[in-house]
Design a protein around this motif. Structure first.
Motif, mmCIF file in Angstrom:
data_model
loop_
_atom_site.group_PDB
_atom_site.id
_atom_site.type_symbol
_atom_site.label_atom_id
_atom_site.label_comp_id
_atom_site.label_asym_id
_atom_site.label_seq_id
_atom_site.Cartn_x
_atom_site.Cartn_y
_atom_site.Cartn_z
ATOM 1 N N ASP A 5 44.139 30.408 49.352
ATOM 2 C CA ASP A 5 43.645 30.395 47.974
ATOM 3 C C ASP A 5 42.129 30.627 47.937
ATOM 4 O O ASP A 5 41.625 31.394 47.106
ATOM 5 C CB ASP A 5 43.989 29.063 47.296
ATOM 6 C CG ASP A 5 45.488 28.864 47.124
ATOM 7 O OD1 ASP A 5 46.226 29.868 47.186
ATOM 8 O OD2 ASP A 5 45.913 27.712 46.950
ATOM 9 N N TYR A 6 41.401 29.957 48.835
ATOM 10 C CA TYR A 6 39.942 30.120 48.853
ATOM 11 C C TYR A 6 39.533 31.521 49.296
ATOM 12 O O TYR A 6 38.620 32.128 48.730
ATOM 13 C CB TYR A 6 39.299 29.058 49.749
ATOM 14 C CG TYR A 6 39.102 27.736 49.049
ATOM 15 C CD1 TYR A 6 38.045 27.552 48.158
ATOM 16 C CD2 TYR A 6 39.973 26.670 49.252
ATOM 17 C CE1 TYR A 6 37.871 26.346 47.495
ATOM 18 C CE2 TYR A 6 39.810 25.461 48.597
ATOM 19 C CZ TYR A 6 38.748 25.303 47.717
ATOM 20 O OH TYR A 6 38.577 24.116 47.053
ATOM 21 N N PHE A 7 40.197 32.035 50.318
ATOM 22 C CA PHE A 7 39.874 33.399 50.770
ATOM 23 C C PHE A 7 40.132 34.415 49.653
ATOM 24 O O PHE A 7 39.362 35.361 49.458
ATOM 25 C CB PHE A 7 40.693 33.767 52.012
ATOM 26 C CG PHE A 7 40.278 33.043 53.261
ATOM 27 C CD1 PHE A 7 38.941 32.866 53.579
ATOM 28 C CD2 PHE A 7 41.229 32.534 54.143
ATOM 29 C CE1 PHE A 7 38.560 32.199 54.734
ATOM 30 C CE2 PHE A 7 40.861 31.870 55.296
ATOM 31 C CZ PHE A 7 39.516 31.700 55.594
ATOM 32 N N ASN A 8 41.229 34.219 48.928
ATOM 33 C CA ASN A 8 41.559 35.156 47.847
ATOM 34 C C ASN A 8 40.586 35.052 46.670
ATOM 35 O O ASN A 8 40.457 35.990 45.880
ATOM 36 C CB ASN A 8 42.992 34.936 47.367
ATOM 37 C CG ASN A 8 44.010 35.532 48.324
ATOM 38 O OD1 ASN A 8 43.741 36.537 48.975
ATOM 39 N ND2 ASN A 8 45.178 34.918 48.418
ATOM 40 N N GLN A 9 39.916 33.901 46.545
ATOM 41 C CA GLN A 9 38.856 33.789 45.536
ATOM 42 C C GLN A 9 37.580 34.500 45.989
ATOM 43 O O GLN A 9 36.869 35.103 45.188
ATOM 44 C CB GLN A 9 38.524 32.318 45.267
ATOM 45 C CG GLN A 9 39.591 31.536 44.522
ATOM 46 C CD GLN A 9 39.180 30.085 44.334
ATOM 47 O OE1 GLN A 9 38.156 29.781 43.727
ATOM 48 N NE2 GLN A 9 39.971 29.173 44.873
ATOM 49 N N SER A 10 37.293 34.408 47.298
ATOM 50 C CA SER A 10 36.014 34.958 47.780
ATOM 51 C C SER A 10 36.047 36.477 47.928
ATOM 52 O O SER A 10 35.018 37.140 47.742
ATOM 53 C CB SER A 10 35.640 34.321 49.127
ATOM 54 O OG SER A 10 36.512 34.750 50.159
ATOM 55 N N LEU A 11 37.226 37.040 48.236
ATOM 56 C CA LEU A 11 37.300 38.469 48.544
ATOM 57 C C LEU A 11 36.775 39.358 47.403
ATOM 58 O O LEU A 11 35.929 40.230 47.643
ATOM 59 C CB LEU A 11 38.740 38.839 48.913
ATOM 60 C CG LEU A 11 38.964 40.271 49.397
ATOM 61 C CD1 LEU A 11 38.164 40.556 50.656
ATOM 62 C CD2 LEU A 11 40.456 40.516 49.665
ATOM 63 N N PRO A 12 37.215 39.154 46.149
ATOM 64 C CA PRO A 12 36.697 40.037 45.088
ATOM 65 C C PRO A 12 35.205 39.850 44.823
ATOM 66 O O PRO A 12 34.535 40.778 44.358
ATOM 67 C CB PRO A 12 37.537 39.648 43.858
ATOM 68 C CG PRO A 12 38.088 38.303 44.158
ATOM 69 C CD PRO A 12 38.251 38.237 45.638
ATOM 70 N N VAL A 13 34.672 38.669 45.135
ATOM 71 C CA VAL A 13 33.238 38.439 44.934
ATOM 72 C C VAL A 13 32.433 39.256 45.937
ATOM 73 O O VAL A 13 31.433 39.902 45.587
ATOM 74 C CB VAL A 13 32.900 36.940 45.045
ATOM 75 C CG1 VAL A 13 31.401 36.718 44.825
ATOM 76 C CG2 VAL A 13 33.713 36.140 44.037
ATOM 77 N N PHE A 14 32.848 39.239 47.209
ATOM 78 C CA PHE A 14 32.174 40.073 48.212
ATOM 79 C C PHE A 14 32.215 41.547 47.793
ATOM 80 O O PHE A 14 31.243 42.285 47.952
ATOM 81 C CB PHE A 14 32.833 39.907 49.586
ATOM 82 C CG PHE A 14 32.408 38.662 50.320
ATOM 83 C CD1 PHE A 14 31.072 38.420 50.599
ATOM 84 C CD2 PHE A 14 33.351 37.738 50.751
ATOM 85 C CE1 PHE A 14 30.679 37.272 51.286
ATOM 86 C CE2 PHE A 14 32.965 36.597 51.437
ATOM 87 C CZ PHE A 14 31.625 36.351 51.700
ATOM 88 N N ARG A 15 33.362 41.969 47.274
ATOM 89 C CA ARG A 15 33.491 43.365 46.850
ATOM 90 C C ARG A 15 32.586 43.665 45.654
ATOM 91 O O ARG A 15 31.987 44.736 45.557
ATOM 92 C CB ARG A 15 34.956 43.671 46.524
ATOM 93 C CG ARG A 15 35.818 43.784 47.763
ATOM 94 C CD ARG A 15 37.304 43.900 47.456
ATOM 95 N NE ARG A 15 38.060 44.224 48.670
ATOM 96 C CZ ARG A 15 39.369 44.078 48.797
ATOM 97 N NH1 ARG A 15 40.083 43.598 47.781
ATOM 98 N NH2 ARG A 15 39.980 44.392 49.930
ATOM 99 N N GLN A 16 32.502 42.696 44.744
ATOM 100 C CA GLN A 16 31.688 42.884 43.540
ATOM 101 C C GLN A 16 30.217 43.084 43.887
ATOM 102 O O GLN A 16 29.535 43.932 43.293
ATOM 103 C CB GLN A 16 31.860 41.668 42.621
ATOM 104 C CG GLN A 16 31.060 41.741 41.322
ATOM 105 C CD GLN A 16 31.224 40.470 40.504
ATOM 106 O OE1 GLN A 16 32.155 39.701 40.703
ATOM 107 N NE2 GLN A 16 30.299 40.241 39.590
ATOM 108 N N VAL A 17 29.711 42.317 44.864
ATOM 109 C CA VAL A 17 28.284 42.406 45.213
ATOM 110 C C VAL A 17 28.028 43.428 46.314
ATOM 111 O O VAL A 17 26.888 43.604 46.745
ATOM 112 C CB VAL A 17 27.722 41.021 45.630
ATOM 113 C CG1 VAL A 17 27.882 40.027 44.494
ATOM 114 C CG2 VAL A 17 28.410 40.502 46.905
ATOM 115 N N GLY A 18 29.095 44.083 46.788
ATOM 116 C CA GLY A 18 28.926 45.130 47.790
ATOM 117 C C GLY A 18 28.648 44.630 49.194
ATOM 118 O O GLY A 18 28.108 45.367 50.027
ATOM 119 N N ASP A 19 29.023 43.365 49.475
ATOM 120 C CA ASP A 19 28.813 42.809 50.825
ATOM 121 C C ASP A 19 30.042 43.166 51.665
ATOM 122 O O ASP A 19 31.000 42.396 51.755
ATOM 123 C CB ASP A 19 28.634 41.299 50.735
ATOM 124 C CG ASP A 19 28.309 40.664 52.078
ATOM 125 O OD1 ASP A 19 28.541 41.312 53.121
ATOM 126 O OD2 ASP A 19 27.826 39.517 52.096
#
Length: 757
Positions: A5-19
């Motif tokens: 659940d936590y990984f699935n929350q973080s993945l789109p954020v990394f993508r959003q900021v281009g990391d």
């Protein structure tokens, strides 16, 4: 599950900021979770997404870690050489960047490969290189893993006491770091070793502790698919537990260990089915966030559209890259649907209050499931030996059978021969197969193996069969009665036969059915859909009549869906019209031709019908059971293409009040064979939707023969007031007695799953 659940929350954020490096790290972490939960293919998909990103950003340590993880997947999948190749790629990279922990982990993994390949001394050398490094860096968890691995090598080498010493070093370390999964693995190893020393009571104590941990961890997984994969990868523990209990029973026959072994067998099967049926009873979707329901519907529509695009692509010219891209898109959508349904469970107030259903004990099975006329035959297949329990309300007997491999060989041969299209008889104007002696020999051999131990208990009994492994594919009705000499009499002649995925399933189906109001209408019939543009009905001509076809044989399998025309099934119309003639006026709903559509099924209030009958093509996806289903009209009156695939995830959304659902199509009783679950397919979808019993098929059935069988079945059911189980048996007996249809090929594919009463 929480990690995911936590990984699935973080993945789109990394993508959003281009990391993209953070994205790659998260993808690898998600892969590790799926690997731990036993879904190695999805794990590999995530690793293959992260690996090129690490290479793109020049993160060679991340690259090496992912290479090692990919090696672990291939090792778990049994491809040891490929695993070794990946480890040998990652090892020099870890050394290059000075990552001694990564280096030691890879050395440990290489040791595991050599151990699996039988080179125990080389394995020991690698383990002894990695162990001091883990101690040096203070990685207690991996230190414990290495100690456990060393113990396993010494156990294989016959030095049991040294093995115990290593296991006893690793166990407290796993407990210290809270790794319950590896604690269970170590307890399992301790039990194996103690058993080999003859210390059965201590082995049993360790094994019961291991099983308790496995069951506790299993309940923490919200995803149905991941719960299944986790349980499947732990089936060896249950198998060993059963075998250990049976060895104790042989030494102490009056201590009830045989009954404990039955209880363990029941705990090891169809648990997810038990749980989803409990969820259906609790109506866990009531009160959920409407936004989640909308997301689910949207995902289902996208899945159907994507699968339709994929089938269309595969039917024409295409490149492997195009096919792979669509497959990946479909896999992603299916994974998102599974994750969304896990979220629906987590956030449902009724799910939170739902008590996890517990499998029945043998005593509860005797009291709640069986009656004096019924004999339960429950099979459990094992690596070295298998077991059969014969249970009545008053007795429990257990018999030892050969190994899984021996039973699988015979079972697969018999199943293959039974569905041989040549085995149809002279009256069908097809030459009788020269394999008939081989078929009879195979049937006799399998019957002697599976039924001869209980031959003296069969007389006058209904047989409730709870199968395991390949036995889920076997039509027991076609097996000859054991020990009867040269005359082969099918078991059907003297026995009514019911199939169940587990004994406990029937108890919860009865709870589901208790107090239910009988539906006011008799039967809903969906038959003879329109599949192709060149169908006569599209061009305004009359429907094809069965008489037009003469002796042409058509089956109801949709295996030919991709790349070939789907043949019309005129026998299904004949079948449905014969059923309609038996129903009192106004008691039936019939949908033929263009009306035999997905829209008709999903928009009709099926709770008003006591019986629901589908007569069409069936299709099975063993790789993605969610995509299995039945084919309805693919063309509308104007010749436009429409979505006519009623898939498993659609079936779960149906609302039924039917006493019986009949899937008069090919292979509707099959599905993905998952250890610990049995066949995951259409049966569980319809049970979830609200029916306690189904009539389904085990192979590609003949169109004309099935029309005859179903006419006879409904004739008994509607005019004689018998149960569906009795009606099916009597219809099959009439087929057996006829010249045209006596071959089991024509009648034995259909079985009744669920409630016999």
């Amino acid at each position: 599950q929480t990690a995911l659940d936590y990984f699935n929350q973080s993945l789109p954020v990394f993508r959003q900021v281009g990391d993209i490096r953070g994205e790659a790290t998260t993808l690898t972490s998600i892969g590790l979770v799926y690997s731990d939960l036993g879904d190695q293919q999805i794990a590999l998909d995530y690793y293959n997404q992260s690996l090129p990103v690490f290479r793109q950003v020049g993160d060679i340590r991340g690259e090496a870690a992912t290479l090692t993880s990919i090696g672990l997947v291939y090792s778990d999948l049994g491809d040891k050489q490929t695993a070794l190749d990946y480890y040998n790629q990652s090892l020099p990279v870890f050394r290059q960047v000075g990552d001694i922990r990564g280096e030691a982990a890879t050395l440990n993994n290489i040791g595991a490969v050599y151990s699996d390949l039988g080179d125990k001394q080389t394995a020991l050398d690698y383990y002894n290189q990695s162990l001091p490094v883990f101690r040096q860096v203070g990685d207690i968890r991996v230190e414990a893993t290495t100690l456990n691995n060393i113990g396993a090598v010494y156990s294989d080498l016959g030095d049991k006491q040294t093995a115990l010493d290593y296991f006893n070093q690793s166990l407290p370390l796993f407990r210290q770091v809270g790794d319950k999964a590896l604690e269970a693995t170590t307890l399992n190893n301790l039990a194996w070793t103690k058993r080999s020393q003859g210390n059965l009571p201590e082995a049993l104590t360790d094994m019961e502790a291991a099983i308790a941990l496995i069951e506790d961890l299993r309940t923490k997984i919200d995803s149905e698919k991941l719960r299944q994969s986790y349980f499947a990868q732990n089936q060896n523990a249950y198998e060993f537990y059963i075998d250990l209990l049976m060895e104790l029973h042989q030494q102490n026959p009056d201590q009830g260990y045989d009954k404990q072994a039955f209880n363990a067998s029941e705990r090891a099967r169809a648990r997810t089915l038990l749980e989803i049926l409990a969820e259906a009873n609790a109506d866990i979707r009531s009160g959920i966030d409407p936004e989640l329901g909308e997301k689910e519907l949207n995902l289902q529509q996208r899945i159907n559209a994507t699968e339709s695009r994929r089938m269309e692509l595969l039917s024409g010219e295409h490149t492997p890259e195009q096919a792979n891209a669509l497959k990946q898109e479909l896999d992603t959508l299916l994974r998102q649907l599974d994750e969304l349904r896990a979220e629906i469970r987590r956030t449902s107030p009724r799910y939170a209050a739902l008590t996890q259903p517990q499998p029945l004990t043998v005593q509860q099975v005797q009291q709640q499931v069986l009656d004096q006329d019924t004999l339960l035959l429950q099979y459990s297949l094992g690596e070295d030996r298998s077991f059969l329990w014969a249970v009545t309300p008053d007795s429990v007997e257990v018999y030892e059978l050969p190994s899984r491999a021996e039973i699988e060989e015979l079972g697969e041969q018999f199943y293959r021969l039974m569905q041989n299209p040549d085995y149809r008889g002279e009256s069908r104007n097809i030459t009788v197969s020269p394999n008939i002696p081989q078929i009879n020999a195979s049937a006799t051999q399998l019957s002697q193996l599976l039924l001869s131990p209980v031959a003296d208990k069969l007389a006058g009994k209904r047989l409730l069969v709870v199968a395991d492994g390949v036995l889920n594919f076997i039509p027991f009705a076609a097996l000859p009665t054991p020990e009867q000499g040269d005359e082969l009499t099918p078991l059907l002649v003297n026995q009514e036969i019911i199939n169940l995925p587990s004994s406990s399933t029937l108890a919860i189906l009865r709870q589901q059915d208790a107090g239910r109001t009988i539906a006011p209408q008799t039967v809903a019939l969906i038959a003879d859909p329109v599949f192709e543009l060149d169908d006569r009905r599209v061009t305004g001509q009359t429907a094809v009549k069965t008489s037009d076809l003469g002796r042409i044989v058509v089956n109801r399998s949709a295996e030919t869906i991709i790349g070939r025309p789907i043949p019309a099934l005129p026998g299904t119309r004949q079948e449905a019209e014969a059923i309609l003639a038996l129903v009192p006026g106004g008691g039936a709903m019939s949908a033929f031709d263009f009306d035999a559509s997905r829209a008709t099924v999903t928009n009709t209030d099926l709770t008003q019908y006591q019986m629901v009958h589908f007569a069409t093509h069936g299709f099975v996806s063993s790789s993605n059971p969610e995509l299995s289903g039945v084919v309805l009209s693919l063309v509308d009156e104007q010749g436009n293409g429409v979505d006519g695939f009623l898939r498993l995830h659609d079936i779960f959304n149906l609302q039924l009040n039917a006493q019986v659902v009949v899937l008069s199509a090919c292979q509707t009783g099959l599905g993905d064979s998952i250890r610990g679950e049995g066949l995951v397919g259409l049966t569980r979808g319809f049970m979830y939707a609200g029916t306690p019993r189904l009539v389904v098929s085990l192979w590609s059935v003949d169109d004309n023969a099935t029309a005859v069988l179903m006419s006879k079945f409904y004739g008994k059911l509607l005019s004689q007031g018998v149960t569906p189980a009795e009606a099916l048996r009597e219809a099959q007996l009439e087929m057996l007695a006829s010249e045209d249809w006596k071959s089991p090929y024509f009648w034995a594919a259909f079985t009744l799953q669920g409630e016999w009463r």
